[in-house]
Design a protein around this motif. Sequence first.
Motif, PDB file in Angstrom:
ATOM      1  N   LEU A   1      -7.804   6.020  -4.947  1.00 16.76           N
ATOM      2  CA  LEU A   1      -6.347   5.670  -5.271  1.00 16.76           C
ATOM      3  C   LEU A   1      -6.435   5.130  -6.488  1.00 16.76           C
ATOM      4  O   LEU A   1      -7.067   4.087  -7.057  1.00 16.76           O
ATOM      5  CB  LEU A   1      -6.025   4.209  -4.405  1.00 16.76           C
ATOM      6  CG  LEU A   1      -4.787   3.748  -4.284  1.00 16.76           C
ATOM      7  CD1 LEU A   1      -3.754   4.746  -3.553  1.00 16.76           C
ATOM      8  CD2 LEU A   1      -4.448   2.325  -3.854  1.00 16.76           C
ATOM      9  N   TYR A   2      -5.496   5.774  -7.442  1.00 16.63           N
ATOM     10  CA  TYR A   2      -5.629   5.681  -8.749  1.00 16.63           C
ATOM     11  C   TYR A   2      -4.057   5.175  -9.260  1.00 16.63           C
ATOM     12  O   TYR A   2      -3.140   5.096  -8.737  1.00 16.63           O
ATOM     13  CB  TYR A   2      -5.801   6.965  -9.626  1.00 16.63           C
ATOM     14  CG  TYR A   2      -6.972   7.689  -9.332  1.00 16.63           C
ATOM     15  CD1 TYR A   2      -8.377   7.268  -9.863  1.00 16.63           C
ATOM     16  CD2 TYR A   2      -7.230   8.723  -8.380  1.00 16.63           C
ATOM     17  CE1 TYR A   2      -9.436   7.716  -9.720  1.00 16.63           C
ATOM     18  CE2 TYR A   2      -8.353   9.290  -8.025  1.00 16.63           C
ATOM     19  CZ  TYR A   2      -9.622   8.907  -8.930  1.00 16.63           C
ATOM     20  OH  TYR A   2     -10.751   9.498  -8.512  1.00 16.63           O
ATOM     21  N   ALA A   3      -4.270   4.325 -10.311  1.00 18.48           N
ATOM     22  CA  ALA A   3      -3.083   3.953 -10.969  1.00 18.48           C
ATOM     23  C   ALA A   3      -2.020   4.844 -11.249  1.00 18.48           C
ATOM     24  O   ALA A   3      -2.343   6.102 -11.541  1.00 18.48           O
ATOM     25  CB  ALA A   3      -3.537   3.082 -12.337  1.00 18.48           C
ATOM     26  N   TYR A   4      -1.002   4.514 -10.860  1.00 20.21           N
ATOM     27  CA  TYR A   4       0.156   5.555 -11.060  1.00 20.21           C
ATOM     28  C   TYR A   4       0.856   5.164 -12.079  1.00 20.21           C
ATOM     29  O   TYR A   4       1.651   4.296 -12.132  1.00 20.21           O
ATOM     30  CB  TYR A   4       1.246   5.570  -9.774  1.00 20.21           C
ATOM     31  CG  TYR A   4       2.207   6.258  -9.736  1.00 20.21           C
ATOM     32  CD1 TYR A   4       2.199   7.659  -9.412  1.00 20.21           C
ATOM     33  CD2 TYR A   4       3.408   6.002 -10.322  1.00 20.21           C
ATOM     34  CE1 TYR A   4       3.097   8.546  -9.529  1.00 20.21           C
ATOM     35  CE2 TYR A   4       4.501   6.838 -10.381  1.00 20.21           C
ATOM     36  CZ  TYR A   4       4.456   8.254  -9.880  1.00 20.21           C
ATOM     37  OH  TYR A   4       5.315   8.856 -10.229  1.00 20.21           O
TER      38      TYR A   4
ATOM     39  N   ARG B   1      -9.242   4.449   1.182  1.00 22.83           N
ATOM     40  CA  ARG B   1      -8.409   5.054   0.005  1.00 22.83           C
ATOM     41  C   ARG B   1      -8.967   4.503  -1.363  1.00 22.83           C
ATOM     42  O   ARG B   1      -8.710   5.018  -2.257  1.00 22.83           O
ATOM     43  CB  ARG B   1      -6.849   4.386   0.130  1.00 22.83           C
ATOM     44  CG  ARG B   1      -6.253   5.147   0.882  1.00 22.83           C
ATOM     45  CD  ARG B   1      -4.918   4.883   1.000  1.00 22.83           C
ATOM     46  NE  ARG B   1      -3.846   6.258   1.289  1.00 22.83           N
ATOM     47  CZ  ARG B   1      -3.615   6.946   0.427  1.00 22.83           C
ATOM     48  NH1 ARG B   1      -3.632   6.825  -0.852  1.00 22.83           N
ATOM     49  NH2 ARG B   1      -2.851   8.074   0.686  1.00 22.83           N
TER      50      ARG B   1
ATOM     51  N   MET C   1       0.743  -1.141   0.102  1.00 24.22           N
ATOM     52  CA  MET C   1      -0.008  -0.002   0.116  1.00 24.22           C
ATOM     53  C   MET C   1       0.940   1.211   0.055  1.00 24.22           C
ATOM     54  O   MET C   1       0.683   2.225  -0.564  1.00 24.22           O
ATOM     55  CB  MET C   1      -0.720   0.047   1.430  1.00 24.22           C
ATOM     56  CG  MET C   1      -1.807  -1.145   1.300  1.00 24.22           C
ATOM     57  SD  MET C   1      -3.564  -0.464   1.109  1.00 24.22           S
ATOM     58  CE  MET C   1      -3.518   1.301   1.397  1.00 24.22           C
TER      59      MET C   1
ATOM     60  N   VAL D   1       3.793   1.449  -1.254  1.00 25.35           N
ATOM     61  CA  VAL D   1       4.485   1.687  -2.598  1.00 25.35           C
ATOM     62  C   VAL D   1       3.239   2.378  -3.488  1.00 25.35           C
ATOM     63  O   VAL D   1       3.571   3.432  -4.449  1.00 25.35           O
ATOM     64  CB  VAL D   1       4.675   0.477  -3.121  1.00 25.35           C
ATOM     65  CG1 VAL D   1       5.195   0.591  -4.557  1.00 25.35           C
ATOM     66  CG2 VAL D   1       5.939  -0.189  -2.324  1.00 25.35           C
ATOM     67  N   CYS D   2       2.061   1.971  -3.400  1.00 27.15           N
ATOM     68  CA  CYS D   2       0.888   2.339  -4.447  1.00 27.15           C
ATOM     69  C   CYS D   2       0.422   3.831  -3.941  1.00 27.15           C
ATOM     70  O   CYS D   2      -0.010   4.471  -4.563  1.00 27.15           O
ATOM     71  CB  CYS D   2      -0.447   1.536  -4.121  1.00 27.15           C
ATOM     72  SG  CYS D   2      -0.221   0.016  -4.701  1.00 27.15           S
ATOM     73  N   ALA D   3       0.904   4.031  -2.495  1.00 28.14           N
ATOM     74  CA  ALA D   3       0.302   5.454  -2.289  1.00 28.14           C
ATOM     75  C   ALA D   3       0.827   6.405  -2.595  1.00 28.14           C
ATOM     76  O   ALA D   3       0.777   7.715  -2.001  1.00 28.14           O
ATOM     77  CB  ALA D   3      -0.062   5.199  -0.542  1.00 28.14           C
ATOM     78  N   GLN D   4       1.869   6.242  -3.554  1.00 28.01           N
ATOM     79  CA  GLN D   4       2.306   7.651  -4.180  1.00 28.01           C
ATOM     80  C   GLN D   4       1.118   8.695  -4.410  1.00 28.01           C
ATOM     81  O   GLN D   4       0.273   7.956  -5.127  1.00 28.01           O
ATOM     82  CB  GLN D   4       3.212   7.262  -5.231  1.00 28.01           C
ATOM     83  CG  GLN D   4       4.523   6.594  -5.019  1.00 28.01           C
ATOM     84  CD  GLN D   4       4.946   5.938  -6.229  1.00 28.01           C
ATOM     85  OE1 GLN D   4       4.293   5.251  -7.029  1.00 28.01           O
ATOM     86  NE2 GLN D   4       6.250   5.939  -6.377  1.00 28.01           N
TER      87      GLN D   4
ATOM     88  N   TYR E   1       2.265  15.142  -8.993  1.00 30.57           N
ATOM     89  CA  TYR E   1       2.436  14.514 -10.296  1.00 30.57           C
ATOM     90  C   TYR E   1       3.290  15.506 -11.286  1.00 30.57           C
ATOM     91  O   TYR E   1       3.834  15.359 -11.975  1.00 30.57           O
ATOM     92  CB  TYR E   1       1.329  14.015 -10.955  1.00 30.57           C
ATOM     93  CG  TYR E   1       1.453  12.949 -11.913  1.00 30.57           C
ATOM     94  CD1 TYR E   1       1.590  11.644 -11.690  1.00 30.57           C
ATOM     95  CD2 TYR E   1       1.497  13.485 -13.425  1.00 30.57           C
ATOM     96  CE1 TYR E   1       1.807  10.781 -12.582  1.00 30.57           C
ATOM     97  CE2 TYR E   1       1.627  12.465 -14.430  1.00 30.57           C
ATOM     98  CZ  TYR E   1       1.959  11.172 -13.814  1.00 30.57           C
ATOM     99  OH  TYR E   1       2.333  10.368 -14.945  1.00 30.57           O
TER     100      TYR E   1
ATOM    101  N   GLN F   1       2.253  -3.365 -10.195  1.00 33.98           N
ATOM    102  CA  GLN F   1       3.857  -3.258 -10.433  1.00 33.98           C
ATOM    103  C   GLN F   1       3.972  -4.406 -11.230  1.00 33.98           C
ATOM    104  O   GLN F   1       5.260  -4.653 -11.526  1.00 33.98           O
ATOM    105  CB  GLN F   1       4.317  -3.387  -8.988  1.00 33.98           C
ATOM    106  CG  GLN F   1       4.315  -2.233  -8.171  1.00 33.98           C
ATOM    107  CD  GLN F   1       3.097  -2.070  -7.429  1.00 33.98           C
ATOM    108  OE1 GLN F   1       2.069  -2.893  -7.362  1.00 33.98           O
ATOM    109  NE2 GLN F   1       2.739  -0.933  -6.944  1.00 33.98           N
TER     110      GLN F   1
ATOM    111  N   ALA G   1      -1.274   9.811  -6.425  1.00 32.74           N
ATOM    112  CA  ALA G   1      -1.345   9.369  -7.996  1.00 32.74           C
ATOM    113  C   ALA G   1      -2.706  10.283  -8.099  1.00 32.74           C
ATOM    114  O   ALA G   1      -3.780  10.035  -7.502  1.00 32.74           O
ATOM    115  CB  ALA G   1      -1.646   8.180  -8.278  1.00 32.74           C
TER     116      ALA G   1
END
Lengths: 193, 669
Positions: free
Chosen positions: B35-38, B31, A35, A37-40, A86, B490, A42
């Motif tokens: 929470l969107y794809a980065y 979230r 999470m 890592v994902c939680a940049q 971003y 990822q 975005a």
Amino acid sequence: MAFLKAFVGRCAKCDLKTRLRAWLLLSAIVLFGAMKVCAQTAPQPEYQVKAVFLFNFAQFVTWPSQQPSDAPFVIGILGDDPFGSYLDETVRGEKVNNRSLTIQRFRRNAEARNCNILFIGQSERDRVAQILSSRKGRSVLTVSDIDGFADLGGMIQFFTEKNKIRMRINLDAVKAGNLKISSKLLRVAEVAH
Amino acid sequence: MRISGQVTWQFNIRRVCVVIVLVVASAAVARAQELYAYTPPEELKKLSVEELLDVDVTSVSKYPEKLSEAAAAVSVLTQDDIHSSGVTNIPDALRLVPGLDVAQVDSHTWAISSRGFNDIFANKLLVMIDGRTVYTPLFSGVFWDTQDVLLADVDRIEVVRGPGATLWGANAVDGVINIITKSARDTQGLLISGGGGLEDRGFTDIRYGVKLTDDAFLRVYGRYFNRDDLVLSNDTGAHDAWDMYHGGFRLDWDSSSQNSFTFQGDIYTGQEDETYLVPTFIPPFATAITSTDDVSGGNLLGRWRHTFAADSILTLQAYYDRTVRDSPIFGEDRDTGDIDLQHRFALGDRQQIIWGLGFRVTHSDIKNSVNVAFIPSNRTLTLYSAFVQDEITILPERLRLTIGSKFEHNDFTGFEIQPSARALWTPGHEQTIWGSISRAVRTPSEAENDVRLNPAGAPPGFVTIFGNPNFDSEELLAYEIGYRVQPINQLKLDLTAYYNDYDHLRTIEPILPGPVSPSRVDNKLFGHTYGTEISATAQPFKQWRLQSGYTYWQADLHREHGSHDTMTEQTDEGSSPHNQFFIRSILDLGWNVEFDSTVRYVDVLPFPKIPSYVMLDLRLAWLPRKDLEIAIVGQNLLDDRHPEFAPTFIGTQKSEVERNVYGMVVWHF
């Protein structure tokens, strides 16, 4: 110790429960890590694309050469910022005509001076006509996704059609600002008259 | 004490577990909405304006790589992939593509194929550089030594495994490689790079990009490299060193909002040491001659792109290409002219049509020797082609069908039709399933019609191989399925399986019974191949990327009744590895240091007998400033030398690939 062994599955005395609990904890840790890592931060995908467009505009638009060549190239955001970090990541380390790029954020129109590009956020929807008239004829590329922006005298308006981003360009406003937009952009945009 | 301690411990653990799970779960729920794809900005910045406008902004994984939506086995090698590997030539770059089989034969010769049938004269792979076909009608393959580009200016290398004949035409049988360089707009400024080491004795690239007007950009470049001899299995030098000078330019001009033009050209010249084993009239009927061969050439290409509307684009392209080779056993001057028209447009909401016309004329002038001769030694060949393809959306966002066919006329076999049907199903945003059935042909080469080859080891005339004017096209009917999935942000997986049914494959038929006989080229082999290709890319952290690929290939070929060729079945089944695997790590260590490593395993080749090998390549780069990069690259670090292939048809030497270490500096400002 038994608990650690439960992870590696070599613990004879460990019962199923201990093992299960161990795996639960491990999964939680992994999940938590994933999470993180994902939680940049975005932003919505559409704003990821728009951020890259703002960066591309710096290359596809020609400004009259008034500013000293060592001054940074400024992309301003007026009002609520939909990009998160971003846009900063997009321009990091990039250069336009040997000038570094910076992002500046403004709450009020009067503060937003010395920008090359100004993105006007949705929060300014009600003030947009006022903002645009105060900037008329200045060499600042005004960009927004507020409805009717290009027809109100904004230079580039983003809108969404069939889940894809489109651009509407007001050539009179661009000309009045002494800017020149590359045909590469014009080719794919709609022109407002 | 001990017991109570454990109870407390377990109690605590339980609490900790419950708390953590709850926190994580609630955070995840909270979230989930936002929470969107980065997508890393670097990925989006690579896209052209048109491609950015094509990004679906509602779905997460409909990643702008349009090729990932293709109903075909496609891999793309990006500039970043090439740069971070530190390779200095195209064949080494192609080793990074899952599913390709790249084997070096000597310092300037490679055997490259996809889905089997590898050979120096491999003939089932189509290769293009910026829309210019570099596949030669001489032997229906590619002279890899002269396919050279400034690697820093390559935008990407697209590789399609399996037939691509419907769009690209005859000879795109088992794969298409498309090398695409950047627009001059994207290569502004001065780039100077250079280096040298054990095998790469010295190389330097210079490129200068300039803005001519607001809408016109030009780059000019020059390149030189010098590569050392490889070694033979007895550790003596192989006498196959070479060097090459290469210069070129590219001009991109957007003359108006509807029209854009590209002009580009190259000129090159090189010298290649070689040792040939040629036949003689006295025992042992073979003698070695050493030589320095000359290769040179040039090309000029123009392309006009006209946009009627965002969904209607016309491209007209013409090029001229000249190649010259001169060696003691063979010489060839070839001039090729080609013109191509392509139009893509939308028909209603659901159909995308692409159609095109092409015309090519090629003239060869060949210098014969006792060893290799072509009769006639002059030929002019013409090729007319047309194609049409319709991409039909059956269920929006879900199901798409692509049907089309190429129609070609060539001077050897007349009309050839190469249809295909492909379906792409996207059940969810992160998954794609596709399947296809296609027909492709490999049309005859000049060699198969005209050659008179006297191999070393017998007096000339005794075991001569003759071409056959009645040689027919080799045919393929291919069945493919594929699955692409991005289970988490990822990780991306790509799986392909295929079954290829071949007919009329080339054989070399003895004319007389008995062990010593001249022979003639014929079409008496058939059979099937099948295999699977699995590739995975992962980015566990922003700074760390992993790429890997596994390729499995199997062939089952048979001679037709009346065929007496006992060799081809073995060589065709045995010249490609059954298993290949590689894993690559691209790691940003921080402090402006990058570390790239690749491990590759290639299975044995039963014929020519080549043992399996494992290669390790490393690159360590330091960027002390934004515009400067210093790198050290090691290739093939695990052994002193190993063979990867062996010469066929022409008696050159079997060189072995050595350990290579070189340093390089890149300065860009």
